[in-house]
Scaffold this active site. Structure first.
Site, mmCIF file in Angstrom:
data_model
loop_
_atom_site.group_PDB
_atom_site.id
_atom_site.type_symbol
_atom_site.label_atom_id
_atom_site.label_comp_id
_atom_site.label_asym_id
_atom_site.label_seq_id
_atom_site.Cartn_x
_atom_site.Cartn_y
_atom_site.Cartn_z
ATOM 1 N N ILE A 18 4.524 -1.162 -1.882
ATOM 2 C CA ILE A 18 5.690 0.080 -1.815
ATOM 3 C C ILE A 18 6.776 -0.515 -0.842
ATOM 4 C CG2 ILE A 18 3.942 1.668 -2.177
ATOM 5 C CD1 ILE A 18 3.631 2.316 0.926
ATOM 6 N N GLY A 65 7.450 -4.186 -0.731
ATOM 7 C CA GLY A 65 7.890 -5.601 -0.641
ATOM 8 C C GLY A 65 6.858 -6.630 -0.396
ATOM 9 N N ARG A 115 -0.050 -2.128 7.600
ATOM 10 C CA ARG A 115 -0.917 -3.191 7.700
ATOM 11 C C ARG A 115 -1.125 -4.080 6.725
ATOM 12 N NH1 ARG A 115 -5.430 -3.520 5.479
ATOM 13 N NH2 ARG A 115 -5.555 -2.943 3.218
ATOM 14 N N GLU A 125 6.437 1.855 9.915
ATOM 15 C CA GLU A 125 6.334 3.135 10.256
ATOM 16 C C GLU A 125 7.095 3.377 11.681
ATOM 17 O OE1 GLU A 125 2.327 4.826 9.596
ATOM 18 O OE2 GLU A 125 2.030 2.776 9.823
#
Length: 780
Positions: A496, A498, A538, A728
């Protein structure tokens, strides 16, 4: 526009470069398959009947007319689903209450929000299915709705889930007052972090600022709606094609909810048109499975935009109070934060992450943080980029700005004087390892943006910082060496942001290849080893570590093959930049590509494999960001225009700088939308009134300037590549920075999000004491 405070790629050959993305051609030519693109012979189309009420008992459901409608093959209601009370599902490090999950996917005796599913139909076309929905007769007994955390926490509030019980009522003015015996409550959970002597800290303060804050429910705003295609085979095996951030999540949750074995379910992740945390759970997948089972045919469901907004998980609205004290030289002496997060209809808001991150950027000796998970008659919330942290940062970062003003200190300088560093205890207790927060503040402070002069009436500049701990979790990877010397990398991480390119670059770096020699693939649950959700920033960290280890495993095997050819021991062979070399020997080096052509003669195919649990091995690295925003306010309309924006973020190591910058800019853009326009608007009955992107106002290119991205690289010492994760933290500080900029533009401290034109205009009218009924009405 982008900048960096580090060398382009240091000692790396591939990492830090900007190769063309591997999946680009399929996407720009339209060949990439998204969830709604899948089709099967004999496939039926499903539609979902949703509640028009925010809170009501279901007295009866009659589906007889719908079943008799031509073209209808199956109808399901809550009665078709197994009882799973007390069942818990392990998803990564989280334990999910399957009972509540099941009730959210399909209501039983009670609906708890506008849009709650009550039945579903499978028919020969979408139009036939929609006609059948109109033939389902549902009798409701409407109940009072409770729409905000503040309302829900009152002693006389309507109770959503009678099984939730609390020994206290946590009023915002009296957090945690004892009430004796257990009593029904809308408070699902409470967490508290406390250290030092709070009273002494405030007594030592020369300046104390205390304010209350409110943030609205906002949606992730992904463009592709949820979808699912299920095939229930005669041998009871199930295949699901869907748009998801975690195919193994879908498998685990669907199996748990339907009472199936996980081994019976195969989940094929399609290309994904955005998620931002909102596609980490399930909505349509169990419905498609049950309809396929009943009809004996494949069934596909796709949500409309209205359904996405009404019935999938947005992030929480909040009510917060923040109180902070400081000495005149800008040292924070104490902080107290109280927060209530709206969970939606079922427990599970990001109240804990919000508490864990809200003061994480600062070294504060005396603090107390209370955070509550509160159920309300809204859709069950889902993750949204750094869940919980943006709202709590809005409160604390605006109080910090006010403290800096009262102390007469530059707001970035105040942050530097109190900055967290290696060894500083986090709000939750554990000390930080090596972090780069200070570097992000310094980067903004030294930026051409911050050093420039902002001139003009009704213009202001604001800054803010944010912290996110990042995730670790489990990942698997395989690296296949092909006979022509090219490589395929297979993982279970949905791409989502790269991650395909990043995984190819990691493998290429280890194997001494070009990124174009590596083909990255995202596999389904029957092909890939277990891999947790794509989320928590992550993937580059955890799945990247798995690819790194798998590539090294392949190198180990290849050394054994070279050793066999050269009649040496593997430990006598070095592998450097794609060449195998014998130590202290005149043997000519052998390129990997030459060796690959001889694999069949030296033992057969070579596949490197690795599995990791990044959290368990301590590889996770925390992330910080600092932003600067310039705004201009139209005093006649309250409209805010963003003039200039800069973000500095510690990324650890930028694998593909273009993708890193894109993540930073994307999170910033979403934060601006959250700050200025985005909110769910419900009427007095709890019905969503802006269930479309025309009325749910997300920022467009006309609302945003070019966002300068300063890539700060303080490598994570616990990761072999220095990666931290980047997806994030960029969304955490923008709302506070915008609010702080607006204050400097027009002198009004805004404490409620979004700072929409009517809301800001009303505040400006109050500030100037204008009681004109006409202007007040215009503000409304």
């Amino acid at each position: 526009m982008a900048d960096s405070n580090d060398s382009r790629n240091g000692a790396f050959r591939v990492i830090g470069t900007r190769p063309v993305r591997h999946d680009g051609l399929e996407k720009v030519t339209g060949r990439a398959l998204y969830g709604a693109d899948y089709s099967m012979p004999g496939m039926l189309h499903g539609k979902v009947l949703r509640s028009p009420h925010a809170h009501a008992f279901i007295k009866s459901i009659n589906v007889d007319k719908a079943l008799r409608h031509p073209g209808v093959y199956a109808v399901i209601t809550g009665a078709d689903f197994p009882e799973v009370k007390g069942v818990m599902a392990q998803v990564g490090e989280l334990v999910v209450n399957t009972h509540y999950l099941s009730l959210n996917v399909m209501a039983r005796d009670k609906v708890l929000y506008d849009g709650h599913p009550v039945a579903a139909v499978a028919a020969t076309s979408k139009h036939v299915a929609e006609e059948a929905l109109e033939l389902i007769d549902v009798v409701y007994k409407e109940l009072p709705a409770v729409m905000t955390a503040e309302e829900a926490m009152k002693p006389d509030a309507p109770i959503l889930l009678p099984e939730l019980r609390s020994r206290f009522i946590a009023h915002r003015t009296d957090p945690g007052s004892p009430e004796g015996p257990d009593r029904p409550s809308n408070i699902a959970a409470h967490i508290q972090f406390q250290r030092g002597d709070l009273g002494a800290g405030f007594r030592a303060a020369d300046i104390v600022v205390e304010r209350e804050y409110t943030t609205a429910t906002v949606h992730q705003g992904y463009i592709e709606p949820q979808n699912a295609l299920a095939v229930y085979s005669a041998d009871d095996h199930v295949t699901i094609y869907c748009s998801t951030q975690g195919s193994f999540n879908v498998r685990t949750l669907t199996a748990s909810m339907l009472g199936l074995s996980e081994g019976m379910i195969r989940v094929v992740p399609a290309e994904i048109g955005g998620g931002f945390g909102g596609k980490t759970t399930i909505y349509l997948e169990p419905l498609a499975v049950m309809l396929s089972k009943k009809s004996g045919r494949p069934v596909k469901l796709t949500m409309s935009r209205g359904e996405v907004l009404r019935a999938t998980g947005p992030t929480s609205g909040t009510k917060m109070r923040a109180k902070m004290g400081a000495s005149r030289d800008g040292r924070i002496t104490a902080a107290e934060v109280w927060m209530a997060y709206e969970a939606g209809a079922f427990p599970g808001s990001p109240f804990a992450p919000g508490a864990m991150t809200t003061l994480g950027s600062y070294n504060i000796e005396n603090l107390k943080i209370d955070s509550f998970d509160v159920v309300v008659n809204r859709p069950k919330v889902a993750a949204y980029r750094a869940p919980g942290s943006p709202a709590s940062a809005f409160a604390c970062e605006t109080v910090l700005d006010e403290l800096a003003e009262k102390c007469g200190i530059d707001p970035l300088e105040l942050r530097l004087r109190n900055a967290s560093h290696e060894g500083t205890p986090q709000p939750a207790g554990p000390p930080f390892k090596k972090i780069g927060y200070v570097e992000t503040v310094v980067a903004v402070k030294n930026s051409t943006h911050y050093r420039s002069q902002l001139t003009g009436k009704y213009r202001g500049r604001g800054v803010a910082s944010g912290f996110w701990f990042n995730g670790g979790l489990q990942s698997s990877a395989t690296v296949n060496i092909h006979t022509d010397g090219t490589v395929s990398v297979v993982t279970g991480s949905v791409d989502i942001g790269g991650s395909r390119a990043a995984m190819a670059m990691v493998a290429a770096e280890v194997l001494g290849l070009d990124a174009g020699d590596v083909r990255p693939l995202v596999a389904d649950t029957d092909v890939s080893g277990h891999t947790d959700v794509t989320g928590g920033s992550r993937i580059a960290l955890a799945t990247g570590l798995a690819v790194y280890d798998a590539a090294h495993d392949a190198v180990r095997q290849l050394k054994e093959r070279v050793a066999k050819l050269w009649e040496k021991q593997p430990d006598e062979i070095d592998f450097i930049e794609g060449l195998f070399k014998a130590r202290a020997d005149g043997t000519a080096p052998m390129p990997l590509k030459l060796l690959a052509s001889r694999l069949a003669r030296t033992g057969g195919p070579v596949t490197g494999r690795a599995t990791v649990n990044a959290g368990a091995v301590g590889a996770v690295g925390n992330a910080f960001a600092t932003v600067c925003v310039d705004v201009e306010v139209d005093p006649d309309t309250g409209k805010v225009q963003i003039l200039r924006a800069t973000i500095a973020q510690d990324v650890g190591r930028a694998i593909h700088p273009s993708y890193v910058e894109g993540q930073m800019q994307g999170g910033f853009a979403q934060g601006i939308g959250w700050a200025l326009n985005e909110e769910y608007v419900y009427d007095s009955r709890g019905v969503l009134r802006n269930a479309g992107l025309l009325d749910y106002r997300m920022p467009t290119c006309l609302d945003l300037p070019l966002i300068d991205a300063i890539v700060v690289e303080v490598p994570n010492p616990n990761h072999p590549l220095g990666v931290r994760g980047v997806g994030e933290v960029s969304i955490v500080p923008p709302m506070a920075a915008v609010a702080n900029a607006i204050y400097r533009a027009v002198g009004v401290r805004m404490t409620e999000l979004p700072i929409s034109p009517p809301r800001l205009l009303k505040a400006l009218l109050r500030k100037h004491g204008d009681s004109s009924e006409t202007q007040a009405a215009a503000a409304d």
